[in-house]
Scaffold this active site. Structure first.
Site, PDB file in Angstrom:
ATOM      1  N   ARG A 123      12.753 -43.931 -65.123  1.00  0.00           N
ATOM      2  CA  ARG A 123      13.902 -42.683 -65.724  1.00  0.00           C
ATOM      3  C   ARG A 123      14.658 -42.199 -64.757  1.00  0.00           C
ATOM      4  NH1 ARG A 123      11.329 -40.050 -71.127  1.00  0.00           N
ATOM      5  NH2 ARG A 123       9.632 -41.344 -71.397  1.00  0.00           N
ATOM      6  N   ARG A 161       7.991 -33.807 -86.157  1.00  0.00           N
ATOM      7  CA  ARG A 161       7.281 -35.169 -85.948  1.00  0.00           C
ATOM      8  C   ARG A 161       5.800 -34.774 -85.812  1.00  0.00           C
ATOM      9  NH1 ARG A 161       8.315 -39.384 -81.286  1.00  0.00           N
ATOM     10  NH2 ARG A 161       7.619 -37.809 -79.855  1.00  0.00           N
ATOM     11  N   ARG A 194       3.193 -32.763 -81.061  1.00  0.00           N
ATOM     12  CA  ARG A 194       3.050 -33.055 -79.436  1.00  0.00           C
ATOM     13  C   ARG A 194       3.541 -31.971 -78.583  1.00  0.00           C
ATOM     14  NH1 ARG A 194       5.774 -38.806 -77.559  1.00  0.00           N
ATOM     15  NH2 ARG A 194       6.848 -37.369 -76.056  1.00  0.00           N
TER      16      ARG A 194
HETATM   17  P1  ADP Z   1       9.960 -39.320 -74.586  1.00  0.00           P
HETATM   18  O1  ADP Z   1      10.501 -40.667 -74.268  1.00  0.00           O
HETATM   19  O2  ADP Z   1       9.955 -39.246 -76.335  1.00  0.00           O
HETATM   20  O3  ADP Z   1      10.281 -38.233 -73.788  1.00  0.00           O
HETATM   21  P2  ADP Z   1       7.112 -40.212 -73.611  1.00  0.00           P
HETATM   22  O4  ADP Z   1       6.067 -40.387 -74.097  1.00  0.00           O
HETATM   23  O5  ADP Z   1       7.867 -41.489 -72.933  1.00  0.00           O
HETATM   24  O6  ADP Z   1       8.266 -39.599 -74.543  1.00  0.00           O
HETATM   25  O7  ADP Z   1       7.395 -39.139 -72.391  1.00  0.00           O
HETATM   26  C1  ADP Z   1       6.849 -37.768 -72.674  1.00  0.00           C
HETATM   27  C2  ADP Z   1       7.005 -37.000 -71.104  1.00  0.00           C
HETATM   28  O8  ADP Z   1       5.992 -37.570 -70.022  1.00  0.00           O
HETATM   29  C3  ADP Z   1       8.424 -36.884 -70.572  1.00  0.00           C
HETATM   30  O9  ADP Z   1       9.284 -35.771 -71.054  1.00  0.00           O
HETATM   31  C4  ADP Z   1       8.074 -36.535 -69.383  1.00  0.00           C
HETATM   32  O10 ADP Z   1       7.669 -35.373 -69.095  1.00  0.00           O
HETATM   33  C5  ADP Z   1       6.716 -37.620 -69.077  1.00  0.00           C
HETATM   34  N1  ADP Z   1       7.217 -38.822 -68.394  1.00  0.00           N
HETATM   35  C6  ADP Z   1       7.141 -40.022 -69.409  1.00  0.00           C
HETATM   36  N2  ADP Z   1       7.748 -41.003 -68.502  1.00  0.00           N
HETATM   37  C7  ADP Z   1       8.129 -40.396 -67.157  1.00  0.00           C
HETATM   38  C8  ADP Z   1       8.638 -41.139 -66.185  1.00  0.00           C
HETATM   39  N3  ADP Z   1       9.333 -42.230 -65.911  1.00  0.00           N
HETATM   40  N4  ADP Z   1       9.199 -40.211 -65.313  1.00  0.00           N
HETATM   41  C9  ADP Z   1       8.708 -38.882 -65.092  1.00  0.00           C
HETATM   42  N5  ADP Z   1       8.092 -38.193 -66.104  1.00  0.00           N
HETATM   43  C10 ADP Z   1       7.796 -38.983 -67.344  1.00  0.00           C
END
Ligand code: ADP
Length: 259
Positions: A123, A161, A194
């Site tokens: 990300r 949601r 969530r």
């Molecule tokens: P969404 O894509 O809907 O935000 P996720 O479950 O993928 O849902 O992620 C939820 C949260 O988890 C993010 O908002 C972040 O805080 C954390 N997170 C998830 N993936 C990453 C990542 N690759 N790097 C940093 N934080 C992450």
């Protein structure tokens, strides 16, 4: 993860998987010499996890979701979990160092040897750099799928949601209500919002996607990985899944994908 001495990896030429049915898919696949990694990008609400789960079932690959791993720590109530909850509640990203370690360790496990699906990683620019290094080390094919979604649709999807505390099934107050309010149709457990599906956190997550994730995607494409864009606005998940399948088929038809 070392590939030395490993049996020839399975996969992958997905000739067609319109319904993402595993048995139908299996009969249409032939083998190539490298494992396949599917990298799913997309803003919050774009349905990354829904698509990753469909792919997981269809391809038999492991799905790796940093969000799920983080939430499992939160649910366990351990020390890391309370730190993760504090960050996630704001909608910000967890520091690269932590996520990179978590994911590279997971990728090194034996069940990833034939391929895996990344659902929400990388990300950031730094996470992309680390992933590119890992992909080279394990000598695999990789295809990037970006799910595109308008911001107003993303906000509408995330607001309202509800999630089952036990099985993770998703509901929506406007478009997919449970039969009994607050109760999961599948297992009767309670439904919850969530921690990061609250208005201010939703905005922060969408901004983080635009500022950090979307630009980082370019790096993968510059390094020679195929990047496809699939719109995920109004179509049924199965229709979007069919489009993803077609992208995988096109990318893998040549034999190897990526540098
Ligand atoms: P969404 O894509 O809907 O935000 P996720 O479950 O993928 O849902 O992620 C939820 C949260 O988890 C993010 O908002 C972040 O805080 C954390 N997170 C998830 N993936 C990453 C990542 N690759 N790097 C940093 N934080 C992450």
């Amino acid at each position: 993860m070392s590939r030395e001495g490993a049996a020839l990896p399975l996969y992958l030429h997905v000739i067609s998987m319109p319904t993402m049915d595993k048995s139908a898919l299996g009969s249409r696949m032939r083998r190539t010499s490298r494992p396949l990694v599917v990298v799913l990008f997309g803003p919050p609400g774009s349905g990354k996890s829904t698509q990753a789960i469909l792919l997981e079932r269809a391809l038999g690959f492991v799905r790796i979701s940093p969000g799920d791993i983080l939430r499992s720590h939160v649910a366990a109530g351990d020390a890391l979990g309370s730190e993760f909850a504090r960050i996630m509640r704001t909608g910000q990203l967890v520091p690269d160092e932590i996520i990179n370690r978590m994911i590279t360790e997971r990728i090194a496990e034996p069940d990833c040897a034939d391929g895996f699906i990344l659902d929400g990683y990388p990300r950031t620019h730094n996470q992309c750099e680390v992933l590119i290094r890992v992909l080279r080390q394990i000598n695999c094919d990789a295809v990037v799928i970006k799910l595109a979604l308008d911001t107003d649709i993303a906000v509408a999807r995330l607001s309202g949601r509800l999630e089952c505390k036990t099985c993770g099934e998703l509901y929506h107050l406007a478009s997919r209500r449970p039969k009994v309010a607050g109760v999961c149709d599948a297992d009767g457990s309670g439904l919850t919002v969530r921690i990061d599906d609250r208005d201010d956190a939703i905005r922060t997550r969408l901004s983080a996607y635009e500022a950090q994730t979307e630009p980082a995607l370019r790096l993968l494409s510059e390094f020679g990985y195929d990047c496809h864009v699939v719109r995920s606005g109004s179509a049924l998940p199965e229709v979007t899944a069919g489009e993803i399948a077609e992208c995988l088929r096109r990318s893998t038809a040549r034999g190897t994908v990526g540098p």
